[in-house]
Design a protein around this motif. Structure first.
Motif, PDB file in Angstrom:
ATOM      1  N   VAL A  26     -48.177  16.871  -5.330  1.00  0.00           N
ATOM      2  CA  VAL A  26     -48.450  17.503  -6.616  1.00  0.00           C
ATOM      3  C   VAL A  26     -47.941  16.592  -7.737  1.00  0.00           C
ATOM      4  CG1 VAL A  26     -47.919  19.500  -8.078  1.00  0.00           C
ATOM      5  CG2 VAL A  26     -48.242  19.821  -5.612  1.00  0.00           C
ATOM      6  N   TYR A  27     -48.772  16.404  -8.756  1.00  0.00           N
ATOM      7  CA  TYR A  27     -48.353  15.684  -9.961  1.00  0.00           C
ATOM      8  C   TYR A  27     -48.326  16.673 -11.116  1.00  0.00           C
ATOM      9  CZ  TYR A  27     -48.471  12.625 -14.037  1.00  0.00           C
ATOM     10  OH  TYR A  27     -48.201  12.015 -15.237  1.00  0.00           O
ATOM     11  N   ILE A  28     -47.193  16.764 -11.767  1.00  0.00           N
ATOM     12  CA  ILE A  28     -47.023  17.636 -12.932  1.00  0.00           C
ATOM     13  C   ILE A  28     -46.894  16.722 -14.146  1.00  0.00           C
ATOM     14  CG2 ILE A  28     -45.607  19.417 -14.018  1.00  0.00           C
ATOM     15  CD1 ILE A  28     -44.588  20.012 -11.087  1.00  0.00           C
ATOM     16  N   LYS A  29     -47.950  16.663 -14.940  1.00  0.00           N
ATOM     17  CA  LYS A  29     -47.985  15.726 -16.069  1.00  0.00           C
ATOM     18  C   LYS A  29     -46.963  16.086 -17.137  1.00  0.00           C
ATOM     19  CE  LYS A  29     -51.105  13.441 -19.242  1.00  0.00           C
ATOM     20  NZ  LYS A  29     -52.488  13.208 -19.628  1.00  0.00           N
ATOM     21  N   GLU A  30     -46.879  17.352 -17.488  1.00  0.00           N
ATOM     22  CA  GLU A  30     -45.958  17.798 -18.538  1.00  0.00           C
ATOM     23  C   GLU A  30     -44.967  18.798 -17.953  1.00  0.00           C
ATOM     24  OE1 GLU A  30     -48.303  19.227 -21.801  1.00  0.00           O
ATOM     25  OE2 GLU A  30     -49.273  17.293 -22.089  1.00  0.00           O
ATOM     26  N   PRO A  31     -43.788  18.351 -17.563  1.00  0.00           N
ATOM     27  CA  PRO A  31     -42.806  19.246 -16.946  1.00  0.00           C
ATOM     28  C   PRO A  31     -42.063  20.116 -17.970  1.00  0.00           C
ATOM     29  CG  PRO A  31     -42.004  16.983 -16.911  1.00  0.00           C
ATOM     30  CD  PRO A  31     -43.376  16.952 -17.509  1.00  0.00           C
ATOM     31  N   ILE A  32     -42.750  21.161 -18.413  1.00  0.00           N
ATOM     32  CA  ILE A  32     -42.167  22.123 -19.347  1.00  0.00           C
ATOM     33  C   ILE A  32     -42.317  23.500 -18.708  1.00  0.00           C
ATOM     34  CG2 ILE A  32     -42.329  23.148 -21.642  1.00  0.00           C
ATOM     35  CD1 ILE A  32     -43.673  20.467 -22.521  1.00  0.00           C
ATOM     36  N   THR A  33     -41.217  24.273 -18.681  1.00  0.00           N
ATOM     37  CA  THR A  33     -41.259  25.589 -18.048  1.00  0.00           C
ATOM     38  C   THR A  33     -40.323  26.564 -18.748  1.00  0.00           C
ATOM     39  OG1 THR A  33     -41.071  26.762 -15.941  1.00  0.00           O
ATOM     40  CG2 THR A  33     -39.446  25.050 -16.368  1.00  0.00           C
ATOM     41  N   ASP A  34     -40.621  27.835 -18.579  1.00  0.00           N
ATOM     42  CA  ASP A  34     -39.728  28.887 -19.066  1.00  0.00           C
ATOM     43  C   ASP A  34     -38.791  29.355 -17.961  1.00  0.00           C
ATOM     44  OD1 ASP A  34     -40.835  28.894 -21.628  1.00  0.00           O
ATOM     45  OD2 ASP A  34     -42.396  30.321 -21.047  1.00  0.00           O
ATOM     46  N   LEU A  35     -38.998  28.864 -16.740  1.00  0.00           N
ATOM     47  CA  LEU A  35     -38.160  29.280 -15.608  1.00  0.00           C
ATOM     48  C   LEU A  35     -36.858  28.483 -15.591  1.00  0.00           C
ATOM     49  CD1 LEU A  35     -40.894  29.403 -12.809  1.00  0.00           C
ATOM     50  CD2 LEU A  35     -39.919  31.325 -14.090  1.00  0.00           C
ATOM     51  N   SER A  36     -35.798  29.130 -15.163  1.00  0.00           N
ATOM     52  CA  SER A  36     -34.515  28.440 -15.016  1.00  0.00           C
ATOM     53  C   SER A  36     -34.279  28.133 -13.545  1.00  0.00           C
ATOM     54  CB  SER A  36     -33.371  29.316 -15.549  1.00  0.00           C
ATOM     55  OG  SER A  36     -33.189  30.429 -14.682  1.00  0.00           O
ATOM     56  N   LEU A  37     -33.317  27.282 -13.294  1.00  0.00           N
ATOM     57  CA  LEU A  37     -32.920  26.975 -11.921  1.00  0.00           C
ATOM     58  C   LEU A  37     -32.551  28.262 -11.192  1.00  0.00           C
ATOM     59  CD1 LEU A  37     -32.198  24.615  -9.906  1.00  0.00           C
ATOM     60  CD2 LEU A  37     -29.879  24.858 -10.730  1.00  0.00           C
ATOM     61  N   GLU A  38     -31.827  29.119 -11.852  1.00  0.00           N
ATOM     62  CA  GLU A  38     -31.398  30.390 -11.251  1.00  0.00           C
ATOM     63  C   GLU A  38     -32.592  31.290 -10.937  1.00  0.00           C
ATOM     64  OE1 GLU A  38     -30.035  29.104 -14.114  1.00  0.00           O
ATOM     65  OE2 GLU A  38     -28.244  28.335 -13.120  1.00  0.00           O
ATOM     66  N   ASN A  39     -33.593  31.348 -11.849  1.00  0.00           N
ATOM     67  CA  ASN A  39     -34.813  32.144 -11.598  1.00  0.00           C
ATOM     68  C   ASN A  39     -35.500  31.674 -10.316  1.00  0.00           C
ATOM     69  OD1 ASN A  39     -35.706  31.999 -15.092  1.00  0.00           O
ATOM     70  ND2 ASN A  39     -34.661  33.679 -14.073  1.00  0.00           N
ATOM     71  N   ILE A  40     -35.619  30.371 -10.183  1.00  0.00           N
ATOM     72  CA  ILE A  40     -36.321  29.800  -9.027  1.00  0.00           C
ATOM     73  C   ILE A  40     -35.517  30.032  -7.752  1.00  0.00           C
ATOM     74  CG2 ILE A  40     -37.168  27.646  -8.015  1.00  0.00           C
ATOM     75  CD1 ILE A  40     -37.922  26.815 -10.919  1.00  0.00           C
ATOM     76  N   GLN A  41     -34.193  29.862  -7.820  1.00  0.00           N
ATOM     77  CA  GLN A  41     -33.357  30.121  -6.648  1.00  0.00           C
ATOM     78  C   GLN A  41     -33.525  31.563  -6.162  1.00  0.00           C
ATOM     79  OE1 GLN A  41     -29.594  28.921  -8.391  1.00  0.00           O
ATOM     80  NE2 GLN A  41     -29.468  27.142  -7.014  1.00  0.00           N
ATOM     81  N   VAL A  42     -33.467  32.512  -7.071  1.00  0.00           N
ATOM     82  CA  VAL A  42     -33.601  33.931  -6.718  1.00  0.00           C
ATOM     83  C   VAL A  42     -34.977  34.198  -6.108  1.00  0.00           C
ATOM     84  CG1 VAL A  42     -33.768  36.274  -7.680  1.00  0.00           C
ATOM     85  CG2 VAL A  42     -31.889  34.767  -8.367  1.00  0.00           C
ATOM     86  N   HIS A  43     -36.015  33.632  -6.729  1.00  0.00           N
ATOM     87  CA  HIS A  43     -37.370  33.856  -6.215  1.00  0.00           C
ATOM     88  C   HIS A  43     -37.541  33.272  -4.813  1.00  0.00           C
ATOM     89  CE1 HIS A  43     -41.650  34.591  -6.215  1.00  0.00           C
ATOM     90  NE2 HIS A  43     -41.827  33.340  -5.822  1.00  0.00           N
ATOM     91  N   LEU A  44     -37.100  32.034  -4.606  1.00  0.00           N
ATOM     92  CA  LEU A  44     -37.250  31.408  -3.287  1.00  0.00           C
ATOM     93  C   LEU A  44     -36.449  32.159  -2.231  1.00  0.00           C
ATOM     94  CD1 LEU A  44     -37.279  27.602  -4.175  1.00  0.00           C
ATOM     95  CD2 LEU A  44     -39.209  29.068  -3.559  1.00  0.00           C
ATOM     96  N   LYS A  45     -35.279  32.642  -2.599  1.00  0.00           N
ATOM     97  CA  LYS A  45     -34.477  33.427  -1.655  1.00  0.00           C
ATOM     98  C   LYS A  45     -35.191  34.724  -1.288  1.00  0.00           C
ATOM     99  CE  LYS A  45     -29.768  34.617  -0.665  1.00  0.00           C
ATOM    100  NZ  LYS A  45     -28.442  34.142  -0.888  1.00  0.00           N
ATOM    101  N   SER A  46     -35.897  35.323  -2.249  1.00  0.00           N
ATOM    102  CA  SER A  46     -36.608  36.584  -1.992  1.00  0.00           C
ATOM    103  C   SER A  46     -37.796  36.395  -1.051  1.00  0.00           C
ATOM    104  CB  SER A  46     -37.092  37.209  -3.300  1.00  0.00           C
ATOM    105  OG  SER A  46     -38.211  36.508  -3.813  1.00  0.00           O
ATOM    106  N   LEU A  47     -38.284  35.164  -0.933  1.00  0.00           N
ATOM    107  CA  LEU A  47     -39.409  34.898  -0.036  1.00  0.00           C
ATOM    108  C   LEU A  47     -38.986  34.943   1.428  1.00  0.00           C
ATOM    109  CD1 LEU A  47     -41.158  31.975  -1.940  1.00  0.00           C
ATOM    110  CD2 LEU A  47     -41.773  34.403  -1.930  1.00  0.00           C
ATOM    111  N   ASP A  48     -37.675  34.865   1.669  1.00  0.00           N
ATOM    112  CA  ASP A  48     -37.124  34.956   3.020  1.00  0.00           C
ATOM    113  C   ASP A  48     -37.815  33.979   3.968  1.00  0.00           C
ATOM    114  OD1 ASP A  48     -35.271  35.966   4.828  1.00  0.00           O
ATOM    115  OD2 ASP A  48     -36.727  37.401   5.640  1.00  0.00           O
ATOM    116  N   ALA A  49     -37.997  32.749   3.508  1.00  0.00           N
ATOM    117  CA  ALA A  49     -38.655  31.730   4.334  1.00  0.00           C
ATOM    118  C   ALA A  49     -37.702  31.202   5.390  1.00  0.00           C
ATOM    119  CB  ALA A  49     -39.139  30.590   3.444  1.00  0.00           C
ATOM    120  N   ASP A  50     -38.264  30.898   6.548  1.00  0.00           N
ATOM    121  CA  ASP A  50     -37.485  30.322   7.642  1.00  0.00           C
ATOM    122  C   ASP A  50     -37.528  28.803   7.493  1.00  0.00           C
ATOM    123  OD1 ASP A  50     -36.236  29.629   9.995  1.00  0.00           O
ATOM    124  OD2 ASP A  50     -37.990  30.026  11.246  1.00  0.00           O
TER     125      ASP A  50
END
Length: 184
Positions: A126-150
């Motif tokens: 994946v290439y992300i030309k403009e890396p601008i987001t409203d998500l925080s590191l903490e938001n992403i951590q919580v979301h990925l943890k909720s996915l319960d991926a093995d």
């Protein structure tokens, strides 16, 4: 001193190529190409947009997490922020944006297809030309943890920051230009 092998079993063309290679090694005139070396360090303080192996991916939205053939969210293998590369580098045509490498945690080959020209549905680039987001590191951590991926079967554990430096390297036989540059 090189250990010269008996090449009499090879075709005349292969013998000629082998002898040219040995001569190039002995004379020290193998092509030397620019490269970018990477030093990995265990990550101390993570940011979303930094270059890293593992860790939390930069995401514009949670929908940007690629899914594998079983509709399971993939895992970030590596992320390169092109701004982190040395200024003088000319290997990448752009110096802005983020490159991401994703793999399936459920695929024993980590997305590497036997047919390298085929569609690798268990890996993504994946290439992300403009890396601008409203998500925080903490938001992403919580979301990925909720996915319960093995993620037990991924090829590493932890997260590592990457430092880059320009260097040069002698061409190797695994380089796609090897036949053209050395054996031609």
């Amino acid at each position: 001193m090189l250990n010269i092998q008996d090449v009499s079993h090879l075709s005349k063309k292969e013998q000629k190529a082998y002898n040219r290679f040995v001569e190039s090694v002995e004379n020290g005139n193998l092509p030397v190409l620019p490269c970018i070396e990477m030093d990995l360090k265990e990550m101390q303080e993570e940011t979303l947009s930094q270059s890293k192996i593992g860790g939390m991916p930069f995401l514009k939205s949670f929908k940007d997490i690629p899914l594998d053939e079983n509709n399971v969210p993939m895992v970030l293998l590596a992320q390169i922020n092109l701004n982190d590369l040395p200024e003088q580098q000319e290997l990448f045509p752009v110096n802005e944006g983020i490159l991401q490498f994703w793999i399936s945690s459920e695929d024993q080959m980590y997305g590497m297809s036997e047919n390298l020209k085929g569609n690798n549905i268990n890996s993504r680039f994946v290439y992300i030309k403009e890396p601008i987001t409203d998500l925080s590191l903490e938001n992403i951590q919580v979301h990925l943890k909720s996915l319960d991926a093995d993620n037990e079967d991924i090829p590493f554990s932890g997260a590592f920051s990457i430092e880059f430096r320009l260097s040069k390297q002698t061409i190797t036989c695994t380089d796609y230009k090897y036949d053209e540059d050395v054996l031609a």
